[in-house]
Design a protein around this motif. Structure first.
Motif, PDB file in Angstrom:
ATOM      1  N   GLY A  18      69.874  39.300  49.865  1.00 38.36           N
ATOM      2  CA  GLY A  18      70.188  40.613  50.407  1.00 38.36           C
ATOM      3  C   GLY A  18      70.884  40.440  51.739  1.00 38.36           C
ATOM      4  N   LEU A  19      71.981  41.178  51.949  1.00 36.56           N
ATOM      5  CA  LEU A  19      72.727  41.045  53.202  1.00 36.56           C
ATOM      6  C   LEU A  19      72.930  42.405  53.823  1.00 36.56           C
ATOM      7  CD1 LEU A  19      75.466  38.501  52.118  1.00 36.56           C
ATOM      8  CD2 LEU A  19      73.893  38.160  53.984  1.00 36.56           C
ATOM      9  N   SER A  20      72.466  42.555  55.055  1.00 37.13           N
ATOM     10  CA  SER A  20      72.678  43.827  55.754  1.00 37.13           C
ATOM     11  C   SER A  20      73.667  43.592  56.878  1.00 37.13           C
ATOM     12  CB  SER A  20      71.361  44.316  56.342  1.00 37.13           C
ATOM     13  OG  SER A  20      70.993  43.497  57.428  1.00 37.13           O
ATOM     14  N   GLY A  21      74.196  44.661  57.426  1.00 36.21           N
ATOM     15  CA  GLY A  21      75.090  44.535  58.567  1.00 36.21           C
ATOM     16  C   GLY A  21      76.510  44.923  58.209  1.00 36.21           C
ATOM     17  N   LEU A  22      77.473  44.238  58.801  1.00 40.31           N
ATOM     18  CA  LEU A  22      78.884  44.562  58.600  1.00 40.31           C
ATOM     19  C   LEU A  22      79.286  44.203  57.174  1.00 40.31           C
ATOM     20  CD1 LEU A  22      81.212  45.609  60.346  1.00 40.31           C
ATOM     21  CD2 LEU A  22      81.783  43.258  60.873  1.00 40.31           C
ATOM     22  N   GLN A  23      79.808  45.193  56.460  1.00 43.29           N
ATOM     23  CA  GLN A  23      80.054  44.974  55.037  1.00 43.29           C
ATOM     24  C   GLN A  23      81.061  43.858  54.766  1.00 43.29           C
ATOM     25  OE1 GLN A  23      81.404  48.397  52.825  1.00 43.29           O
ATOM     26  NE2 GLN A  23      81.441  47.205  50.949  1.00 43.29           N
ATOM     27  N   THR A  24      82.090  43.783  55.618  1.00 50.55           N
ATOM     28  CA  THR A  24      83.109  42.766  55.370  1.00 50.55           C
ATOM     29  C   THR A  24      82.522  41.358  55.511  1.00 50.55           C
ATOM     30  OG1 THR A  24      85.221  41.892  56.140  1.00 50.55           O
ATOM     31  CG2 THR A  24      83.922  43.049  57.754  1.00 50.55           C
ATOM     32  N   ASP A  25      81.656  41.182  56.543  1.00 52.90           N
ATOM     33  CA  ASP A  25      81.035  39.869  56.722  1.00 52.90           C
ATOM     34  C   ASP A  25      80.038  39.581  55.608  1.00 52.90           C
ATOM     35  OD1 ASP A  25      80.977  39.663  60.384  1.00 52.90           O
ATOM     36  OD2 ASP A  25      82.499  39.139  58.888  1.00 52.90           O
ATOM     37  N   ALA A  26      79.331  40.615  55.134  1.00 50.31           N
ATOM     38  CA  ALA A  26      78.405  40.418  54.022  1.00 50.31           C
ATOM     39  C   ALA A  26      79.175  39.955  52.786  1.00 50.31           C
ATOM     40  CB  ALA A  26      77.655  41.709  53.718  1.00 50.31           C
ATOM     41  N   THR A  27      80.309  40.589  52.512  1.00 50.36           N
ATOM     42  CA  THR A  27      81.125  40.185  51.352  1.00 50.36           C
ATOM     43  C   THR A  27      81.638  38.765  51.511  1.00 50.36           C
ATOM     44  OG1 THR A  27      81.892  42.472  51.289  1.00 50.36           O
ATOM     45  CG2 THR A  27      83.024  40.920  49.856  1.00 50.36           C
ATOM     46  N   THR A  28      82.216  38.477  52.698  1.00 52.27           N
ATOM     47  CA  THR A  28      82.766  37.124  52.928  1.00 52.27           C
ATOM     48  C   THR A  28      81.671  36.074  52.812  1.00 52.27           C
ATOM     49  OG1 THR A  28      84.383  38.048  54.458  1.00 52.27           O
ATOM     50  CG2 THR A  28      84.056  35.687  54.548  1.00 52.27           C
ATOM     51  N   LEU A  29      80.510  36.346  53.421  1.00 54.78           N
ATOM     52  CA  LEU A  29      79.405  35.390  53.403  1.00 54.78           C
ATOM     53  C   LEU A  29      78.925  35.160  51.979  1.00 54.78           C
ATOM     54  CD1 LEU A  29      77.763  33.769  55.404  1.00 54.78           C
ATOM     55  CD2 LEU A  29      76.245  35.701  55.664  1.00 54.78           C
ATOM     56  N   TYR A  30      78.780  36.248  51.224  1.00 53.58           N
ATOM     57  CA  TYR A  30      78.338  36.119  49.834  1.00 53.58           C
ATOM     58  C   TYR A  30      79.321  35.284  49.028  1.00 53.58           C
ATOM     59  CZ  TYR A  30      77.822  37.211  44.941  1.00 53.58           C
ATOM     60  OH  TYR A  30      77.728  37.113  43.581  1.00 53.58           O
ATOM     61  N   GLN A  31      80.641  35.520  49.236  1.00 52.74           N
ATOM     62  CA  GLN A  31      81.641  34.757  48.483  1.00 52.74           C
ATOM     63  C   GLN A  31      81.591  33.273  48.855  1.00 52.74           C
ATOM     64  OE1 GLN A  31      85.244  36.920  49.325  1.00 52.74           O
ATOM     65  NE2 GLN A  31      84.902  38.374  47.669  1.00 52.74           N
ATOM     66  N   ARG A  32      81.422  32.986  50.155  1.00 54.01           N
ATOM     67  CA  ARG A  32      81.323  31.581  50.596  1.00 54.01           C
ATOM     68  C   ARG A  32      80.123  30.887  49.969  1.00 54.01           C
ATOM     69  NH1 ARG A  32      84.113  31.838  55.921  1.00 54.01           N
ATOM     70  NH2 ARG A  32      86.194  31.751  55.029  1.00 54.01           N
ATOM     71  N   LEU A  33      78.979  31.609  49.966  1.00 61.92           N
ATOM     72  CA  LEU A  33      77.746  31.019  49.440  1.00 61.92           C
ATOM     73  C   LEU A  33      77.825  30.819  47.943  1.00 61.92           C
ATOM     74  CD1 LEU A  33      75.284  33.088  51.539  1.00 61.92           C
ATOM     75  CD2 LEU A  33      75.608  30.641  51.702  1.00 61.92           C
ATOM     76  N   GLN A  34      78.435  31.777  47.253  1.00 67.99           N
ATOM     77  CA  GLN A  34      78.618  31.657  45.808  1.00 67.99           C
ATOM     78  C   GLN A  34      79.445  30.401  45.509  1.00 67.99           C
ATOM     79  OE1 GLN A  34      77.347  32.475  42.926  1.00 67.99           O
ATOM     80  NE2 GLN A  34      77.995  34.583  42.761  1.00 67.99           N
ATOM     81  N   PHE A  35      80.491  30.205  46.309  1.00 63.28           N
ATOM     82  CA  PHE A  35      81.345  29.016  46.182  1.00 63.28           C
ATOM     83  C   PHE A  35      80.543  27.749  46.377  1.00 63.28           C
ATOM     84  CE2 PHE A  35      84.972  26.377  46.573  1.00 63.28           C
ATOM     85  CZ  PHE A  35      84.841  25.606  47.717  1.00 63.28           C
TER      86      PHE A  35
END
Lengths: 170, 193
Positions: A18-35
């Motif tokens: 679960g990621l809260s906060g700035l949506q753009t950073d949540a998306t970028t972080l999720y994509q990096r982690l998925q990678f």
């Protein structure tokens, strides 16, 4: 902009983030982690353990200590032997593992209050769902920035049950 | 002061933009078309900083075209949206592009789709939305009027109601607007107001 954006992402069957906060950073972080998880799976030929993932995420966040991702995560999953794992971090990766509950986002006070009073050890899946749902709904009711529904995922050893809740639509 | 709104209908996306090009207090022209085609079935509506807008849109359009040439197949709307978000996100921490944008497209598989992006690289798939001051007046109006099986005529009526509201209530409302539709037959102008 939308009223149907869930903030919990699936990494694998036994690990949700679960990621809260700035949506753009949540998306970028999720994509990096998925990678990173995909690479891990190719190399190790297995899914990452939640505890490992938590520490990897903590490291990834601290790498950006002086220009951080404005997203605070909660990692929840089941270890390979079936024990539940739960941890949370702030935006620079200070990891805290919990036995009971972990909270991130707006209105932490009301959520802490709800969870502290409603949590009991060794709850069954259905009971746990009820508890989480009640905590989320009550915690969000007084929060101007959160709401418009909720999604609850209950992870058990052979299935994940995801339910969408309707809350006060304001 | 750029006004952009988009409405997703049953199998089309309608976008409306104002047509004024201004530089501080001077209006340079009143018939500028700010809805740029990416290819036959996708358009960009980009609002924001003067140089960044055109520079960024040309950059994305060129790269989309390059991909299509190299791989022999055009990108679908979702891919273009995510690619654009990626470019915005990469530039964010060094020299950000200061533009907010709407991407409207139609594909075989996905049908009509409308994406909203802002300068921080936030990406949302939306049914109705907009950027700029004008969107403050139209968002709730569209929420009320939208339903999943919108026809082109109903969407045009919604747009016109939105434009009327903006003209009535926004102090610096632009005088002229253009409404375009993207559907399986491509991009066409519905009307100019």
């Amino acid at each position: 902009m939308t009223c149907d954006t869930p903030k919990v992402y699936k990494i694998h069957d036994k690990l949700y983030l679960g990621l809260s906060g700035l949506q753009t950073d949540a998306t970028t972080l999720y994509q990096r982690l998925q990678f990173r998880h995909n690479l891990y799976k190719l190399r190790e030929e297995r899914d990452m353990k939640p505890s490992t993932f938590g520490h990897m995420l903590s490291n990834a966040l601290y790498e950006r200590r002086f220009g951080p991702y404005f997203a605070a995560p909660v990692v929840a999953g089941l270890e390979p032997d079936g024990t539940p794992f739960l941890c949370g971090m702030d935006t620079i990766g200070a990891i805290e593992t919990a036995k009971d509950f972990m909270i991130t986002g707006t209105s932490p006070e009301s959520l802490y209050g709800m969870c502290e009073s409603m949590w009991r050890p060794d709850m069954e899946a259905e009971e746990l769902f009820e508890t989480v749902a009640q905590c989320l709904m009550s915690g969000c009711d007084r929060d101007a920035l959160a709401g418009w529904g909720a999604v609850v995922h209950v992870i058990t050893k052979d299935k994940v049950v995801s339910r969408t809740l309707k809350t006060r639509m304001d | 002061m750029d006004f952009f709104v988009g409405i997703k209908g049953k199998d089309f996306v309608m976008v409306c933009s104002d047509t004024s090009a201004a530089h501080s207090i001077i209006s340079i022209k009143q018939d500028e078309d700010k809805i740029v085609p990416i290819d036959d079935h996708k358009v960009f509506c980009i609002a924001g900083e003067a140089g960044d807008r055109v520079n960024f849109s040309e950059y994305i359009i060129a790269n989309v075209k390059l991909y299509a040439l190299r791989n022999g197949t055009p990108l679908n709307t979702k891919s273009v949206a995510n690619y654009t978000r990626g470019e915005l996100a990469t530039a964010l921490r060094s020299s950000p592009y200061h533009c907010n944008l709407l991407l409207a497209g139609w594909d075989e598989q996905a049908g009509a789709s409308l994406y909203w992006m802002d300068y921080l690289a936030t990406l949302n798939k939306i049914n109705t939305g907009g950027t700029g001051y004008g969107s403050y007046f139209t968002l709730s109006l569209f929420d009320k009027m939208w339903h999943p099986n919108l026809t082109v005529d109903e969407a045009t009526a919604m747009m016109e109601a939105g434009i009327a509201e903006v003209k009535k209530r926004l102090v610096v409302a632009p005088p002229h607007y253009i409404i375009k539709v993207v559907d399986k037959d491509g991009i066409r102008v519905v009307k100019t107001v």
